[in-house]
Design a protein around this motif. Structure first.
Motif, PDB file in Angstrom:
ATOM      1  N   TYR A  80       0.841  -1.197   0.000  1.00 41.07           N
ATOM      2  CA  TYR A  80       0.000   0.000   0.000  1.00 41.07           C
ATOM      3  C   TYR A  80       0.876   1.247   0.000  1.00 41.07           C
ATOM      4  N   SER A  81       0.778   2.019  -1.040  1.00 44.93           N
ATOM      5  CA  SER A  81       1.522   3.283  -1.095  1.00 44.93           C
ATOM      6  C   SER A  81       0.683   4.357  -0.422  1.00 44.93           C
ATOM      7  N   ASP A  82       0.926   4.493   0.887  1.00 45.98           N
ATOM      8  CA  ASP A  82       0.164   5.463   1.676  1.00 45.98           C
ATOM      9  C   ASP A  82       0.823   6.835   1.491  1.00 45.98           C
ATOM     10  N   VAL A  83       0.646   7.361   0.304  1.00 45.00           N
ATOM     11  CA  VAL A  83       1.332   8.605  -0.059  1.00 45.00           C
ATOM     12  C   VAL A  83       0.308   9.657  -0.476  1.00 45.00           C
ATOM     13  N   ALA A  84       0.740  10.905  -0.440  1.00 45.38           N
ATOM     14  CA  ALA A  84      -0.106  11.993  -0.923  1.00 45.38           C
ATOM     15  C   ALA A  84      -0.117  11.904  -2.447  1.00 45.38           C
ATOM     16  N   VAL A  85      -1.223  11.406  -2.987  1.00 47.53           N
ATOM     17  CA  VAL A  85      -1.293  11.156  -4.434  1.00 47.53           C
ATOM     18  C   VAL A  85      -1.165  12.465  -5.202  1.00 47.53           C
ATOM     19  N   GLY A  86      -0.239  12.500  -6.123  1.00 39.22           N
ATOM     20  CA  GLY A  86      -0.044  13.674  -6.962  1.00 39.22           C
ATOM     21  C   GLY A  86       1.037  14.613  -6.455  1.00 39.22           C
ATOM     22  N   ALA A  87       1.437  14.451  -5.179  1.00 37.47           N
ATOM     23  CA  ALA A  87       2.428  15.379  -4.619  1.00 37.47           C
ATOM     24  C   ALA A  87       3.771  15.237  -5.332  1.00 37.47           C
ATOM     25  N   LYS A  88       4.164  14.004  -5.562  1.00 37.27           N
ATOM     26  CA  LYS A  88       5.466  13.771  -6.189  1.00 37.27           C
ATOM     27  C   LYS A  88       5.488  14.355  -7.601  1.00 37.27           C
ATOM     28  N   TYR A 101      -1.530  19.224   0.313  1.00 39.55           N
ATOM     29  CA  TYR A 101      -1.556  17.770   0.456  1.00 39.55           C
ATOM     30  C   TYR A 101      -1.578  17.369   1.925  1.00 39.55           C
ATOM     31  N   LYS A 102      -1.932  16.102   2.114  1.00 40.33           N
ATOM     32  CA  LYS A 102      -1.964  15.520   3.455  1.00 40.33           C
ATOM     33  C   LYS A 102      -1.216  14.195   3.393  1.00 40.33           C
ATOM     34  N   SER A 103      -0.340  13.937   4.361  1.00 37.24           N
ATOM     35  CA  SER A 103       0.335  12.640   4.363  1.00 37.24           C
ATOM     36  C   SER A 103       0.681  12.229   5.784  1.00 37.24           C
ATOM     37  N   VAL A 104       0.999  10.941   5.918  1.00 39.99           N
ATOM     38  CA  VAL A 104       1.325  10.397   7.244  1.00 39.99           C
ATOM     39  C   VAL A 104       2.791  10.615   7.589  1.00 39.99           C
ATOM     40  N   GLY A 105       3.533  11.243   6.696  1.00 37.78           N
ATOM     41  CA  GLY A 105       4.944  11.487   6.953  1.00 37.78           C
ATOM     42  C   GLY A 105       5.714  11.569   5.661  1.00 37.78           C
ATOM     43  N   ILE A 106       6.996  11.321   5.743  1.00 38.82           N
ATOM     44  CA  ILE A 106       7.815  11.388   4.543  1.00 38.82           C
ATOM     45  C   ILE A 106       8.850  10.267   4.593  1.00 38.82           C
ATOM     46  N   SER A 107       9.101   9.672   3.441  1.00 40.89           N
ATOM     47  CA  SER A 107      10.113   8.616   3.333  1.00 40.89           C
ATOM     48  C   SER A 107      11.200   9.079   2.375  1.00 40.89           C
ATOM     49  N   LEU A 108      12.437   8.876   2.764  1.00 43.48           N
ATOM     50  CA  LEU A 108      13.557   9.225   1.896  1.00 43.48           C
ATOM     51  C   LEU A 108      14.327   7.953   1.542  1.00 43.48           C
ATOM     52  N   THR A 109      14.996   7.998   0.418  1.00 41.38           N
ATOM     53  CA  THR A 109      15.909   6.911   0.060  1.00 41.38           C
ATOM     54  C   THR A 109      17.273   7.509  -0.215  1.00 41.38           C
ATOM     55  N   PHE A 110      18.241   7.130   0.605  1.00 45.10           N
ATOM     56  CA  PHE A 110      19.617   7.588   0.409  1.00 45.10           C
ATOM     57  C   PHE A 110      20.395   6.550  -0.375  1.00 45.10           C
ATOM     58  N   GLN A 111      21.468   7.024  -0.990  1.00 46.12           N
ATOM     59  CA  GLN A 111      22.353   6.095  -1.683  1.00 46.12           C
ATOM     60  C   GLN A 111      23.593   5.869  -0.831  1.00 46.12           C
ATOM     61  N   GLN A 112      23.967   4.647  -0.697  1.00 46.53           N
ATOM     62  CA  GLN A 112      25.202   4.208  -0.032  1.00 46.53           C
ATOM     63  C   GLN A 112      25.230   4.409   1.472  1.00 46.53           C
ATOM     64  N   SER A 113      24.945   5.626   1.955  1.00 49.47           N
ATOM     65  CA  SER A 113      24.935   5.810   3.409  1.00 49.47           C
ATOM     66  C   SER A 113      23.896   6.865   3.769  1.00 49.47           C
ATOM     67  N   PRO A 114      23.245   6.680   4.932  1.00 47.53           N
ATOM     68  CA  PRO A 114      22.176   7.614   5.310  1.00 47.53           C
ATOM     69  C   PRO A 114      22.701   8.933   5.864  1.00 47.53           C
ATOM     70  N   CYS A 115      21.816   9.891   5.946  1.00 49.61           N
ATOM     71  CA  CYS A 115      22.132  11.199   6.523  1.00 49.61           C
ATOM     72  C   CYS A 115      21.127  11.505   7.631  1.00 49.61           C
ATOM     73  N   ASP A 116      21.555  12.275   8.601  1.00 50.35           N
ATOM     74  CA  ASP A 116      20.605  12.869   9.538  1.00 50.35           C
ATOM     75  C   ASP A 116      19.959  14.053   8.824  1.00 50.35           C
ATOM     76  N   PHE A 117      18.707  14.313   9.136  1.00 51.09           N
ATOM     77  CA  PHE A 117      18.039  15.399   8.418  1.00 51.09           C
ATOM     78  C   PHE A 117      16.902  15.992   9.230  1.00 51.09           C
ATOM     79  N   THR A 118      16.497  17.172   8.787  1.00 50.09           N
ATOM     80  CA  THR A 118      15.343  17.846   9.368  1.00 50.09           C
ATOM     81  C   THR A 118      14.353  18.116   8.245  1.00 50.09           C
ATOM     82  N   VAL A 119      13.073  17.905   8.523  1.00 51.49           N
ATOM     83  CA  VAL A 119      12.039  18.211   7.522  1.00 51.49           C
ATOM     84  C   VAL A 119      11.139  19.319   8.071  1.00 51.49           C
TER      85      VAL A 119
END
Lengths: 148, 521
Positions: free
Chosen positions: B6-14, B94-112
């Motif tokens: 289930y892609s629980d995403v804000a449809v159209g936001a991307k 839009y409305k969403s339950v949060g945000i998902s990121l995909t990093f390459q190779q190694s993750p980062c700390d971040f603020t949204v």
């Protein structure tokens, strides 16, 4: 030179990296570059060694003109063209003089631990052969004949 | 095993995001953050311990395919002199339950930071220990997001972001699902194209609330095989953790998208299909034998479902989405599957009256020079639609876009166009064996779009002149699905064969037990 990397080194490197993701503090060994990874320490060491071998061979009368870069930093990006040049340098040097039977064939990549070992083994062998050639000049008195 | 992705995403936001960034590496291509593409796993040995000597990483080409890479490499602590940011300005709230990121190779700390009308409405900081972190934070009515990458998890590395999802992809399994009902249908002559549906009850064990939104996609798998890709049409919360969900497939979604139609002369069928599906931003696959067909005729202003139906009818194609993540347009297979599925007792045999004649009316549209007034007055980017197709449009102001059915105009004056003459041609195929005492059953069709009208008439006749059906319950064993041409043992009628045109089943257990309708062939 490093010629003894193993698959276990790669596995260990992956584990150490994931531990750092999870908050573990990097060790000095980590900063020096993990053996199961390829780093600028490896590249700069190989590029410098290529320079050395090239200089020795030039001094012996072999005409070689290889481009090298010995000051890679973390800020740089090692692109495919750099890789091609890097690998080609090893291939060219290996063909200049007769090498040992045991000398590895020139690898087509540096991205696998055994291939990375081969790169440095070729350089080790070439440096050893150059020294042997130099010694033969003394033993044969060629050095005093005015031809060298 | 049943798995519901289930892609629980804000449809159209991307799709509706405009992206910008700071401190970006010169080859950064933010468009790749919007495309659901798999990016190469590049090796850059200059970044500390980022290139494992296992031969699995790719060399960085001169023009690498990347999304976001920071220009700066972090220091020994993973810090930047200036934190890189990625800003997504959205085209709507839009409305969403949060945000998902995909990093390459190694993750980062971040603020949204989530914004509404340039004001921060929510902020979350995250210490990432995985390449695909999800920040759970339900926010409503946001129209902008700023992601600040504050630290790389590993020293002397770049921040590399591959994907942003405005929500989260969740996997739901058997233990949370009840009453999973699947309905699949095809229409062999594409007189209409049917909507496949999925319904189920979710008994959630998750702490994170669901905010089911219209059009969010679901992929249903049974024993790792894709059953359907469907989209939420209706979601009802029946208790704290219980939801009833009704989904429709791509065909149902096509119905919600307008299509402006047009007049087509020797138009390639695949090109026309591409235009229709692009309008709906919907993936499709057309079988090779149909791709070279040529279309003539007219499509009025309608929706994309009707437009696809008209095309499929004209080229004798079937349209279906079952067991697929796209719309499939194909010719009915003549390859028979000998079904080994276990047929339950209680088959029934029925049929409609066999057609004695098929009449197909097609239309030829020929330009004439009769001019007609379509609009008079002042217009500002006004869309004028026509009740019949027009050509040779003229307007005193500007026509910024137009087709046979519409024009978008700006300025003052009169919009005129010239008409088409509509010539009707009747094609017919009759049953040569009809007796004078037989009940006459002439079935008529009208198709504004045509490919080979005689062939279409024959195709319809072949199917409707023997309109018999078998209904049965079967435990599926092979590749049986809608459209399959199967042979099977009928209760007392011996071996029969036909095409599956309908399948309905409740998904549970280890095998599918389906109610089938087979059109006897």
């Amino acid at each position: 030179m490093i010629t003894d990397r193993t698959e276990a080194d790669v596995t260990l490197a992956k584990t150490e990296v994931k531990n750092i993701w999870k908050g573990e503090e990097p060790t000095q060994a980590y900063f020096d570059g993990l053996k199961g990874c390829y780093t600028i320490a490896d590249i700069n060491r190989v590029e410098s060694a290529v320079d050395t071998v090239q200089s020795e061979l030039n001094a012996m009368g072999y005409i070689i003109d290889l481009e090298t870069k010995t000051d890679w930093t973390h800020q740089d990006v090692f692109k495919q063209s750099d890789e091609t040049r890097y690998i080609n340098n090893i291939s060219v040097l290996r063909e200049v003089i007769e090498v040992f039977e045991s000398t590895p064939t020139a690898p087509d990549t540096y991205k696998y631990y055994s291939k990375a070992n081969d790169i440095e083994q070729i350089i080790v062998d070439l440096l050893q052969l150059i020294e042997l050639i130099k010694k033969t000049w003394y033993y044969s008195n060629e050095i005093y004949s005015g031809e060298v | 095993m049943i798995e519901l992705k289930y892609s629980d995403v804000a449809v159209g936001a991307k799709e509706g995001s405009s992206l910008s960034s700071t401190s970006a590496y010169e080859e950064t291509n933010l468009t790749n953050l919007k495309n659901d593409v798999t990016l190469p796993n590049y090796a850059n040995p200059c970044e500390l311990n980022q290139m494992f000597l296992d031969g699995t990483q790719e060399s960085i080409t001169e023009e690498p395919t990347i999304a976001y890479w920071s220009n700066e490499t972090s220091d020994e602590n993973g810090d930047f002199t200036e934190n890189p940011t990625i800003t997504a300005n959205l085209d709507d709230y839009y409305k969403s339950v949060g945000i998902s990121l995909t990093f390459q190779q190694s993750p980062c700390d971040f603020t949204v930071d989530w914004y509404t009308d340039e004001e921060i409405v929510s902020t979350m900081s995250y210490v990432a220990t995985t390449l695909t972190p999800f920040v759970s934070n339900t926010v409503e009515n946001f129209d902008k997001i700023v992601i600040t990458l504050t630290k790389t998890s590993m020293p002397y590395t770049r921040a590399k972001l591959n994907d942003i999802q405005y929500g989260v992809v969740r996997y739901i399994y058997d233990d949370e699902l009840k009453n999973i009902t699947v309905s699949e249908e095809i229409n062999e002559i594409s007189e209409e194209i049917t909507i496949n549906t999925l319904g189920f009850t979710l008994i959630s064990k998750s702490d994170v609330d669901y905010i089911f939104q219209s059009k969010q996609p679901f992929e249903l798998r049974f024993n790792d095989e894709l059953i359907s890709k469907t989209f939420i049409e209706k979601a009802t919360r029946t208790s704290k953790n219980s939801y009833n969900i009704s989904n429709i497939d791509y065909i149902g979604m096509l119905e919600k998208i307008p299509y402006m139609g047009g007049i087509f002369t020797d138009k390639n069928a695949y090109t026309l299909a591409t235009e229709i599906f692009d309008t709906a931003n919907t993936p499709f696959v057309m079988s090779d034998d149909l791709k070279t067909k040529t279309i003539n005729g007219y499509i009025p202003i309608t929706n994309c479902r009707i437009a696809v139906q008209l095309l499929a009818f004209a080229i004798n194609a079937i349209v279906d989405t079952s067991r697929s993540d796209s719309v499939n347009i194909f010719t009915a297979s003549t390859e028979q599957i000998e079904s080994t599925g276990e047929i339950m007792l209680g088959q029934s045999f029925a049929g409609d009256d066999d057609a004695t004649e098929i009449q197909l009316t097609v239309h030829e549209y020929i330009t004439n020079t009769e001019s007609t007034t379509l609009y008079t007055g002042t217009a500002d980017n006004l869309t004028v639609t026509f009740s019949e197709p027009m050509h040779t449009l003229a307007f005193d102001g500007t026509i910024s876009e137009y087709g046979a059915n519409y024009a978008i105009i700006t300025g003052t004056g009169t919009l005129t166009g010239q008409k088409y003459d509509n010539h009707e041609i009747l094609y017919s195929v009759k049953n040569p064996y009809v007796l004078s005492t037989d009940k006459e059953n002439i079935v008529t069709f009208d198709c504004p779009l045509q490919c080979d009208a005689q062939s279409t008439t024959q195709h319809i006749y072949d199917l409707l002149s023997n309109d018999q059906y078998t209904s049965m319950k079967m435990v599926l064993r092979d590749d049986e699905k809608c459209g399959s041409y199967i042979s099977f043992d009928a209760d007392y009628l011996g071996q029969k064969s036909g095409r599956i045109i309908s399948m309905k089943y409740v998904l549970s257990g280890k095998r599918i037990s389906a109610d089938l309708v087979v059109n006897d062939l």
